[in-house]
Enzyme design. Structure first.
Site, PDB file in Angstrom:
ATOM      1  N   GLY A  83       0.840  -1.204   0.000  1.00 20.88           N
ATOM      2  CA  GLY A  83       0.000   0.000   0.000  1.00 20.88           C
ATOM      3  C   GLY A  83       0.867   1.243   0.000  1.00 20.88           C
ATOM      4  O   GLY A  83       1.905   1.264   0.653  1.00 20.88           O
TER       5      GLY A  83
ATOM      6  N   ARG B 253       0.993  -5.077  -5.781  1.00 22.49           N
ATOM      7  CA  ARG B 253       1.079  -6.331  -5.040  1.00 22.49           C
ATOM      8  C   ARG B 253       1.303  -7.393  -6.114  1.00 22.49           C
ATOM      9  O   ARG B 253       0.568  -7.452  -7.084  1.00 22.49           O
ATOM     10  CB  ARG B 253      -0.205  -6.578  -4.262  1.00 22.49           C
ATOM     11  CG  ARG B 253      -0.442  -5.461  -3.228  1.00 22.49           C
ATOM     12  CD  ARG B 253      -1.583  -5.785  -2.298  1.00 22.49           C
ATOM     13  NE  ARG B 253      -2.100  -4.583  -1.661  1.00 22.49           N
ATOM     14  CZ  ARG B 253      -1.652  -4.101  -0.498  1.00 22.49           C
ATOM     15  NH1 ARG B 253      -0.683  -4.696   0.149  1.00 22.49           N
ATOM     16  NH2 ARG B 253      -2.197  -3.015   0.018  1.00 22.49           N
TER      17      ARG B 253
ATOM     18  N   ASP C 136       5.102  -4.883   6.047  1.00 31.60           N
ATOM     19  CA  ASP C 136       5.714  -6.153   6.465  1.00 31.60           C
ATOM     20  C   ASP C 136       5.680  -7.221   5.375  1.00 31.60           C
ATOM     21  O   ASP C 136       6.591  -8.042   5.278  1.00 31.60           O
ATOM     22  CB  ASP C 136       5.109  -6.658   7.783  1.00 31.60           C
ATOM     23  CG  ASP C 136       3.603  -6.777   7.721  1.00 31.60           C
ATOM     24  OD1 ASP C 136       3.003  -6.383   6.699  1.00 31.60           O
ATOM     25  OD2 ASP C 136       3.019  -7.264   8.707  1.00 31.60           O
TER      26      ASP C 136
ATOM     27  N   THR D  48       4.085   2.838   5.609  1.00 28.59           N
ATOM     28  CA  THR D  48       2.681   2.438   5.784  1.00 28.59           C
ATOM     29  C   THR D  48       2.041   3.403   6.781  1.00 28.59           C
ATOM     30  O   THR D  48       2.691   3.802   7.750  1.00 28.59           O
ATOM     31  CB  THR D  48       2.559   0.974   6.283  1.00 28.59           C
ATOM     32  OG1 THR D  48       1.205   0.730   6.658  1.00 28.59           O
ATOM     33  CG2 THR D  48       3.440   0.664   7.465  1.00 28.59           C
TER      34      THR D  48
ATOM     35  N   ASP E 205      -0.342   2.794   8.836  1.00 34.07           N
ATOM     36  CA  ASP E 205      -0.919   2.153  10.026  1.00 34.07           C
ATOM     37  C   ASP E 205      -0.016   2.144  11.258  1.00 34.07           C
ATOM     38  O   ASP E 205      -0.476   1.857  12.357  1.00 34.07           O
ATOM     39  CB  ASP E 205      -1.298   0.698   9.706  1.00 34.07           C
ATOM     40  CG  ASP E 205      -2.461   0.636   8.740  1.00 34.07           C
ATOM     41  OD1 ASP E 205      -3.291   1.560   8.752  1.00 34.07           O
ATOM     42  OD2 ASP E 205      -2.536  -0.337   7.946  1.00 34.07           O
TER      43      ASP E 205
ATOM     44  N   ASP F  86       2.083  -0.036  12.082  1.00 29.02           N
ATOM     45  CA  ASP F  86       1.960  -1.374  12.686  1.00 29.02           C
ATOM     46  C   ASP F  86       3.222  -2.203  12.507  1.00 29.02           C
ATOM     47  O   ASP F  86       3.151  -3.427  12.422  1.00 29.02           O
ATOM     48  CB  ASP F  86       0.753  -2.104  12.069  1.00 29.02           C
ATOM     49  CG  ASP F  86       0.858  -2.220  10.558  1.00 29.02           C
ATOM     50  OD1 ASP F  86       1.733  -1.572   9.970  1.00 29.02           O
ATOM     51  OD2 ASP F  86       0.049  -2.965   9.969  1.00 29.02           O
TER      52      ASP F  86
ATOM     53  N   ARG G 230      -7.008  -2.141  10.659  1.00 29.66           N
ATOM     54  CA  ARG G 230      -7.705  -3.433  10.751  1.00 29.66           C
ATOM     55  C   ARG G 230      -7.253  -4.223  11.962  1.00 29.66           C
ATOM     56  O   ARG G 230      -8.054  -4.877  12.613  1.00 29.66           O
ATOM     57  CB  ARG G 230      -7.412  -4.258   9.491  1.00 29.66           C
ATOM     58  CG  ARG G 230      -8.416  -3.962   8.444  1.00 29.66           C
ATOM     59  CD  ARG G 230      -8.575  -5.030   7.396  1.00 29.66           C
ATOM     60  NE  ARG G 230      -9.198  -4.350   6.282  1.00 29.66           N
ATOM     61  CZ  ARG G 230      -8.562  -3.966   5.204  1.00 29.66           C
ATOM     62  NH1 ARG G 230      -7.303  -4.254   5.038  1.00 29.66           N
ATOM     63  NH2 ARG G 230      -9.189  -3.299   4.263  1.00 29.66           N
TER      64      ARG G 230
ATOM     65  N   GLU H 246     -11.186   0.534  11.952  1.00 33.39           N
ATOM     66  CA  GLU H 246     -11.833  -0.475  11.082  1.00 33.39           C
ATOM     67  C   GLU H 246     -11.971  -1.844  11.750  1.00 33.39           C
ATOM     68  O   GLU H 246     -12.976  -2.519  11.608  1.00 33.39           O
ATOM     69  CB  GLU H 246     -10.909  -0.733   9.883  1.00 33.39           C
ATOM     70  CG  GLU H 246     -11.089   0.093   8.680  1.00 33.39           C
ATOM     71  CD  GLU H 246      -9.976  -0.249   7.691  1.00 33.39           C
ATOM     72  OE1 GLU H 246      -8.786  -0.270   8.093  1.00 33.39           O
ATOM     73  OE2 GLU H 246     -10.307  -0.476   6.521  1.00 33.39           O
TER      74      GLU H 246
ATOM     75  N   GLN I 235      -7.301   8.916   3.754  1.00 33.52           N
ATOM     76  CA  GLN I 235      -6.268   8.900   4.803  1.00 33.52           C
ATOM     77  C   GLN I 235      -4.888   8.552   4.269  1.00 33.52           C
ATOM     78  O   GLN I 235      -3.885   8.777   4.912  1.00 33.52           O
ATOM     79  CB  GLN I 235      -6.642   7.859   5.876  1.00 33.52           C
ATOM     80  CG  GLN I 235      -7.876   8.220   6.636  1.00 33.52           C
ATOM     81  CD  GLN I 235      -8.434   7.030   7.398  1.00 33.52           C
ATOM     82  OE1 GLN I 235      -8.043   6.758   8.522  1.00 33.52           O
ATOM     83  NE2 GLN I 235      -9.368   6.304   6.804  1.00 33.52           N
ATOM     84  N   ARG I 236      -4.863   7.944   3.087  1.00 30.85           N
ATOM     85  CA  ARG I 236      -3.577   7.518   2.526  1.00 30.85           C
ATOM     86  C   ARG I 236      -2.930   8.575   1.660  1.00 30.85           C
ATOM     87  O   ARG I 236      -1.753   8.473   1.319  1.00 30.85           O
ATOM     88  CB  ARG I 236      -3.793   6.297   1.635  1.00 30.85           C
ATOM     89  CG  ARG I 236      -3.814   5.031   2.353  1.00 30.85           C
ATOM     90  CD  ARG I 236      -3.239   3.969   1.451  1.00 30.85           C
ATOM     91  NE  ARG I 236      -3.378   2.683   2.064  1.00 30.85           N
ATOM     92  CZ  ARG I 236      -3.516   1.560   1.399  1.00 30.85           C
ATOM     93  NH1 ARG I 236      -3.552   1.577   0.085  1.00 30.85           N
ATOM     94  NH2 ARG I 236      -3.600   0.432   2.031  1.00 30.85           N
TER      95      ARG I 236
HETATM   96  P1  ATP Z   1       0.629  -2.956   3.397  1.00 31.68           P
HETATM   97  O1  ATP Z   1       1.054  -2.670   4.818  1.00 31.68           O
HETATM   98  O2  ATP Z   1       0.109  -1.786   2.710  1.00 31.68           O
HETATM   99  O3  ATP Z   1      -0.260  -4.172   3.265  1.00 31.68           O
HETATM  100  P2  ATP Z   1       2.719  -4.709   2.549  1.00 31.68           P
HETATM  101  O4  ATP Z   1       4.119  -4.470   2.137  1.00 31.68           O
HETATM  102  O5  ATP Z   1       2.513  -5.475   3.826  1.00 31.68           O
HETATM  103  O6  ATP Z   1       2.009  -3.303   2.609  1.00 31.68           O
HETATM  104  P3  ATP Z   1       1.706  -6.929   0.954  1.00 31.68           P
HETATM  105  O7  ATP Z   1       0.707  -6.927  -0.134  1.00 31.68           O
HETATM  106  O8  ATP Z   1       1.482  -7.795   2.131  1.00 31.68           O
HETATM  107  O9  ATP Z   1       1.908  -5.395   1.356  1.00 31.68           O
HETATM  108  O10 ATP Z   1       3.128  -7.332   0.315  1.00 31.68           O
HETATM  109  C1  ATP Z   1       3.629  -6.665  -0.825  1.00 31.68           C
HETATM  110  C2  ATP Z   1       4.236  -7.665  -1.771  1.00 31.68           C
HETATM  111  O11 ATP Z   1       5.346  -8.330  -1.150  1.00 31.68           O
HETATM  112  C3  ATP Z   1       3.318  -8.797  -2.210  1.00 31.68           C
HETATM  113  O12 ATP Z   1       2.450  -8.396  -3.247  1.00 31.68           O
HETATM  114  C4  ATP Z   1       4.307  -9.843  -2.686  1.00 31.68           C
HETATM  115  O13 ATP Z   1       4.755  -9.562  -3.982  1.00 31.68           O
HETATM  116  C5  ATP Z   1       5.469  -9.639  -1.709  1.00 31.68           C
HETATM  117  N1  ATP Z   1       5.380 -10.649  -0.649  1.00 31.68           N
HETATM  118  C6  ATP Z   1       4.642 -10.627   0.477  1.00 31.68           C
HETATM  119  N2  ATP Z   1       4.766 -11.754   1.194  1.00 31.68           N
HETATM  120  C7  ATP Z   1       5.614 -12.546   0.490  1.00 31.68           C
HETATM  121  C8  ATP Z   1       6.160 -13.851   0.684  1.00 31.68           C
HETATM  122  N3  ATP Z   1       5.846 -14.601   1.740  1.00 31.68           N
HETATM  123  N4  ATP Z   1       6.993 -14.330  -0.271  1.00 31.68           N
HETATM  124  C9  ATP Z   1       7.320 -13.599  -1.343  1.00 31.68           C
HETATM  125  N5  ATP Z   1       6.837 -12.378  -1.588  1.00 31.68           N
HETATM  126  C10 ATP Z   1       6.006 -11.842  -0.694  1.00 31.68           C
END
Ligand code: ATP
Length: 335
Positions: A22, A83, A114, A137, A139, A141, A183, A234, A267-268
């Site tokens: 995000g 993603r 994360d 991010t 959040d 978190d 969340r 949320e 908010q983003r």
């Molecule tokens: P947000 O906090 O906004 O959700 P995020 O970085 O946690 O951000 P995710 O969609 O969970 O967002 O992860 C971003 C991308 O990281 C995923 O689309 C995927 O490509 C990669 N990713 C996440 N988990 C894994 C994993 N276990 N193995 C390989 N790639 C991963």
């Protein structure tokens, strides 16, 4: 400042940088910082578009200090975010590594949440490729940093919205439920709720119970308040959702007109706050310089106003805790 440059390990000659997951305000400011720190140390920098999906497709662009002019104040991310399901597969990551090798990239800075850090760790494990994370991010978190990029800006956005809602709430003796993001964690709700003077703050970490909520609102009404703001994260579990809470309170307090406002994606967005811009600048410098010092698998965080590193696996696995002192402050303010 040449002494600083010389202190750096120069086996890393080209660093890739991406924004992933995000988006959050401050990602552009962090990108600018990474690119300029590379330029400062005479290291090449490649911008990777659309996060891991761009890594798989080799969607890279060389970035110089001038490629990041006039972006420190911009919300979102000029590199775009995505993603990528394909990156979750071994085949996808192999494709990514082929492009990485062909480009001459020696290390990667991932600005994201994360999930993005987990992707980075997996990539590091499979290909022994140096990775550094910057927490982007809203959040807040992520374990290992008291503040993520975008959190402060999101708080300011939420407080500004609630101030406006309060104007109409007090003009019409209304009770407003304002739903904010969060969340799994209530950091936005708690901080913005205190900052906006909310009467009640409902967060996922605490189930207040619908009856206690109604009692508290009744007490507040009896104490002379004619309007109220309740901030709801949320993921709060007091009701099924904010609309169900509204129905319940309306049934039990017919004297109130109850309204719901879901702040959602606004908010983003928006221009990052000064705090987020400064934080992004500091984190970008630390990320690049840590890679040049030969470090890998860390996230850059801030604690007690000091920029420091936290191992990526701890950042991913650890849980952030709600500030109990702030919860108490919030209770006292609603006397
Ligand atoms: P947000 O906090 O906004 O959700 P995020 O970085 O946690 O951000 P995710 O969609 O969970 O967002 O992860 C971003 C991308 O990281 C995923 O689309 C995927 O490509 C990669 N990713 C996440 N988990 C894994 C994993 N276990 N193995 C390989 N790639 C991963």
């Amino acid at each position: 400042m040449d002494y600083m440059k010389n202190a750096m390990n120069q086996t890393i000659k080209k660093i890739g940088v991406m924004t992933s997951g995000g988006d959050s305000p401050g990602m552009n400011a962090a990108l600018r910082s990474v690119v300029r720190t590379c330029a400062f140390h005479g290291v090449e920098c490649l911008g990777i578009y659309r996060g891991y999906q761009g890594l798989i497709e080799g969607d890279f662009k060389e970035m110089t200090a001038r490629s990041v002019n006039n972006i420190i104040n911009k919300g979102g991310t000029i590199l775009k975010s995505a993603r990528s399901q394909e990156f979750r597969t071994v085949e996808g990551r192999k494709k990514a590594y082929e492009h990485v090798k062909a480009s001459g990239m020696d290390a990667l800075v991932v600005i994201g949440g994360d999930g993005s850090f987990t992707g980075g760790m997996v990539f590091n494990e499979e290909f022994n490729f140096p990775v550094m994370g910057i927490p982007g991010t809203i959040d807040n978190d992520i374990y290992g940093t008291s503040s993520t990029l975008g959190f402060d800006t999101a708080l300011n956005t939420v407080v500004e919205c609630i101030d406006k809602i309060r104007d109409t709430a007090s003009s019409h003796n209304r009770l407003f439920f304002v739903e904010v993001m969060g969340r799994d964690v209530g950091h936005i709700a708690l901080n913005a709720g205190v900052g906006a003077g909310a009467e009640e703050i409902l967060i996922p970490e605490e189930d207040m119970g619908k009856d206690r909520l109604v009692e508290s609102l009744k007490r507040s009404r009896e104490s002379g308040k004619s309007s109220s703001i309740v901030v709801v994260a949320e993921g709060d579990k007091t009701g099924d959702n904010v609309f169900e809470l509204k129905d319940y309170v309306e049934k039990n307090m017919p004297e109130y007109e109850v309204r719901v406002s879901v702040l959602g994606h606004m908010q983003r967005g928006g221009s990052p706050s000064c705090w987020d811009r400064v934080l992004a600048s500091r984190m970008g410098v630390k990320a690049v310089e840590s890679l040049l010092e030969g470090k890998t698998n860390y996230m850059v965080g801030i604690n007690n106003n000091k920029i420091e590193l936290c191992p990526l696996d701890m950042a991913v696995k650890g849980k952030t805790e709600i500030d109990t002192e702030l919860l108490r402050v919030s209770d006292i303010m609603t006397v």
